[in-house]
Design a protein around this motif. Structure first.
Motif: not given
Length: 232
Positions: A189-201
């Motif tokens: 979950e942590e790795e996925y958030k880092i990789v898709t960080q553009a979704r968490y502006e």
């Protein structure tokens, strides 16, 4: 001046203790952030295979040739890799088809009237932070299928072969949700958030964490001059 000296004499033990404590806290934070960076980057890298095509030069013709080599290989490998559900199987399929991919690239080069050599390898390579659609891979060492054309001195192109992000349209800057599910299935979950960080502006902690990973990895590899600087 005397008041200052007297104050210093009274408070010197407290000041020295504060300096020591501050140094210890800083050291602990640095060690923790370094360990976090290594854990995240390694976790991501252990679950993806990148595809890397390097042009002969930066001339317009060589860059267009690079794209045609890319498209020809992807057209061939897309149905082959579509059945893979694991990085191990994808790796085996790539190894089994390396001669075929080399032949495809050589055919394209010949069609363009060039006598460039083609080298196809599968192994570790160091990349700078790079965005693909709304997916971001931080700086670090990744397993990559690399196709080098001629001198291999031109700007290069990359994507992710496993999970199969190479085979989606990212012209609008967004990787489809269905494809993101494949990525989510192999990352924490942590790795996925880092990789898709553009979704968490609006998610400042995620952006800070990405910067921590980038900073430590760039510091690690810049010293060795291993980063692929000319990426396109």
């Amino acid at each position: 001046m005397m008041k200052l000296l007297n104050w210093f004499k009274k408070e010197k033990n407290f000041l020295f203790a504060s300096i020591i404590l501050g140094t210890l806290i800083t050291g602990i934070i640095l060690q923790y952030s370094k360990a976090y960076s290594e854990t995240i980057q390694t976790g991501i890298a252990d679950n993806v295979i990148r595809f890397h095509v390097i042009a002969n030069s930066d001339s317009e013709e060589d860059q267009e040739l690079k794209k045609e080599v890319r498209d020809a290989i992807l057209n061939e490998m897309s149905p082959i890799l579509s059945e893979s559900s694991s990085i191990e199987v994808s790796r085996e399929l790539l190894i089994e088809n390396m001669d075929k991919m080399k032949a495809i690239a050589e055919d394209v080069v010949a069609q363009w009237g060039k006598n460039y050599s083609v080298k196809v390898t599968l192994g570790p390579a160091v990349f700078p932070t790079k965005q693909y659609g709304d997916i971001v891979l931080p700086t670090g060492e990744y397993e990559a299928l690399r196709v080098s054309i001629g001198k291999g001195e031109g700007k290069n192109w990359w994507c992710v072969m496993f999970p199969p992000l190479c085979f989606v349209d990212v012209t609008h800057g967004v990787v489809p949700e269905e494809t993101k599910k494949d990525l989510r299935g192999v990352l924490s979950e942590e790795e996925y958030k880092i990789v898709t960080q553009a979704r968490y502006e609006e998610d400042v902690p995620v952006k800070v964490k990405l910067k921590i990973v980038e900073w430590w990895q760039e510091r690690k590899y810049d010293k060795k001059h291993q980063l692929v600087k000319k990426e396109l």
